[in-house]
Structure formats: C-alpha cells, structure tokens
Design a protein around this motif. Structure first.
Motif, mmCIF file in Angstrom:
data_model
loop_
_atom_site.group_PDB
_atom_site.id
_atom_site.type_symbol
_atom_site.label_atom_id
_atom_site.label_comp_id
_atom_site.label_asym_id
_atom_site.label_seq_id
_atom_site.Cartn_x
_atom_site.Cartn_y
_atom_site.Cartn_z
ATOM 1 N N GLN A 54 8.991 22.830 -17.431
ATOM 2 C CA GLN A 54 9.850 21.942 -16.661
ATOM 3 C C GLN A 54 11.161 22.690 -16.468
ATOM 4 O OE1 GLN A 54 10.106 17.681 -17.740
ATOM 5 N NE2 GLN A 54 12.250 18.157 -18.175
ATOM 6 N N TRP A 84 4.635 21.551 -9.053
ATOM 7 C CA TRP A 84 5.140 20.371 -8.372
ATOM 8 C C TRP A 84 6.619 20.518 -8.046
ATOM 9 C CZ3 TRP A 84 2.916 20.646 -13.142
ATOM 10 C CH2 TRP A 84 3.756 20.534 -14.239
ATOM 11 N N ASN A 85 7.032 19.756 -7.032
ATOM 12 C CA ASN A 85 8.423 19.635 -6.572
ATOM 13 C C ASN A 85 9.009 20.897 -5.949
ATOM 14 O OD1 ASN A 85 8.377 17.004 -7.359
ATOM 15 N ND2 ASN A 85 9.663 17.271 -9.158
ATOM 16 N N SER A 99 12.623 25.260 -1.915
ATOM 17 C CA SER A 99 12.753 23.844 -1.582
ATOM 18 C C SER A 99 11.591 23.435 -0.688
ATOM 19 C CB SER A 99 14.087 23.578 -0.889
ATOM 20 O OG SER A 99 14.238 24.386 0.256
ATOM 21 N N TRP A 101 10.359 19.368 -0.204
ATOM 22 C CA TRP A 101 10.849 18.112 0.362
ATOM 23 C C TRP A 101 12.280 17.812 -0.060
ATOM 24 C CZ3 TRP A 101 12.185 14.295 -3.079
ATOM 25 C CH2 TRP A 101 11.699 14.434 -4.380
ATOM 26 N N TYR A 102 12.757 18.352 -1.158
ATOM 27 C CA TYR A 102 14.127 18.140 -1.638
ATOM 28 C C TYR A 102 14.930 19.362 -1.203
ATOM 29 C CZ TYR A 102 17.633 16.198 -4.844
ATOM 30 O OH TYR A 102 18.747 15.626 -5.386
ATOM 31 N N PHE A 111 18.095 19.093 -10.122
ATOM 32 C CA PHE A 111 16.767 18.813 -9.604
ATOM 33 C C PHE A 111 15.760 19.501 -10.514
ATOM 34 C CE2 PHE A 111 13.214 19.725 -6.587
ATOM 35 C CZ PHE A 111 12.848 18.406 -6.349
ATOM 36 N N ILE A 113 11.874 20.914 -11.233
ATOM 37 C CA ILE A 113 10.583 21.373 -10.723
ATOM 38 C C ILE A 113 9.719 21.696 -11.939
ATOM 39 C CG2 ILE A 113 11.583 22.248 -8.581
ATOM 40 C CD1 ILE A 113 11.372 25.073 -9.764
#
Length: 143
Positions: A54, A84-85, A99, A101-102, A111, A113
């Motif tokens: 993370q 993800w992210n 990046s 979607w964010y 943020f 990810i």
C-alpha cells in the motif's frame, strides 16, 4: 606603506565546523519548479512467495501534482501481479505508477495506490513523484 588585514575571527576551522554542523546543501533537481515536494509511505504485508504493498503519496509542497507519475526501483526480481488506483508500467527493476482516474493530488492531501507482487518483500528505492525525489517511510500493514 603597509596595509593591515582584518580577521573575521572565524578562521578555517570555524568554517569547516559550520559546514559539518549544517550538512550539505540540498539542491532541487534541475527543472523542478519551487513548491513541488512529496512524501511516500510504503507499507507491506508479506506472505510466502509474495506481498501486498500500500503506497500513500502525500503532496507536502504548495503546488498541485497533475497529472502524476510515481517511480521507484525494486531491489530484486519482484513482479507485480495485480494493482489498483493507478496504471502500472514495469520495466524490471523499475516501476511507474501513473494517474488513472484520480488525476491530481492537491497540496496537503494524499492518495493511496497499491499492488500485489511475487517475490521477496524488500524495500524499493529511488522514489520520485513527477521527477521530484520523495521522503520515504516504510511500514508494515496489519496481518
């Protein structure tokens, strides 16, 4: 006629001591505008043969990062299996997370990810965010 020079009283030893106490100057990378600064928290949980990571990216500067790319280097032959992210691009041992979607990270915000990976859970190095070197801390995720 004789001229006298005045001494500042500091001398070479004093200048050397001042340099040692203050440490080396940290220059911003070339081409990085003032106000860009970042911190990364890399937290993991290992299992036999792999780990979950993370990665929290914090904008500690005064400018918006938009769009953004986080880069780092794995110390071995780790491979990302799911993520993800962010959109990931891997050219071993280098990883880029971009990046998706964010699209922007405002000053004072963070943020997160993440990814699952095969291999040994060793700390990656060389974290940069849009080319800016980041302060990095390493943590363990709860089991």
């Amino acid at each position: 006629m004789r001229f006298l020079r005045r001494s500042s009283g500091i001398g070479s030893a004093g200048l050397l001591l001042a340099a040692l106490l203050t440490g080396p100057a940290q220059a911003a990378p070339a081409g990085v505008p003032t106000g860009y600064d970042c911190a990364v928290t890399y937290a993991t949980h290992a299992w036999p043969g792999g780990f979950t990571a993370q990665v929290t990216i914090s904008n500690t500067g005064t400018r918006v990062f938009s769009p953004w790319i986080l880069q780092f280097v794995f110390p071995g032959s780790q491979t990302i299996t799911t993520a993800w992210n962010a959109t990931y691009s891997v050219t071993p041992p280098s990883v880029q997370a971009a990046s998706s979607w964010y699209k922007s990270i405002d000053p004072g915000t963070s943020f997160t990810i993440g990814f699952n990976a095969n291999g040994v859970d060793d700390h990656p190095t060389g974290f940069t965010f849009n080319g800016v070197p980041c302060a990095v801390s390493y943590e363990s995720l709860p089991s």
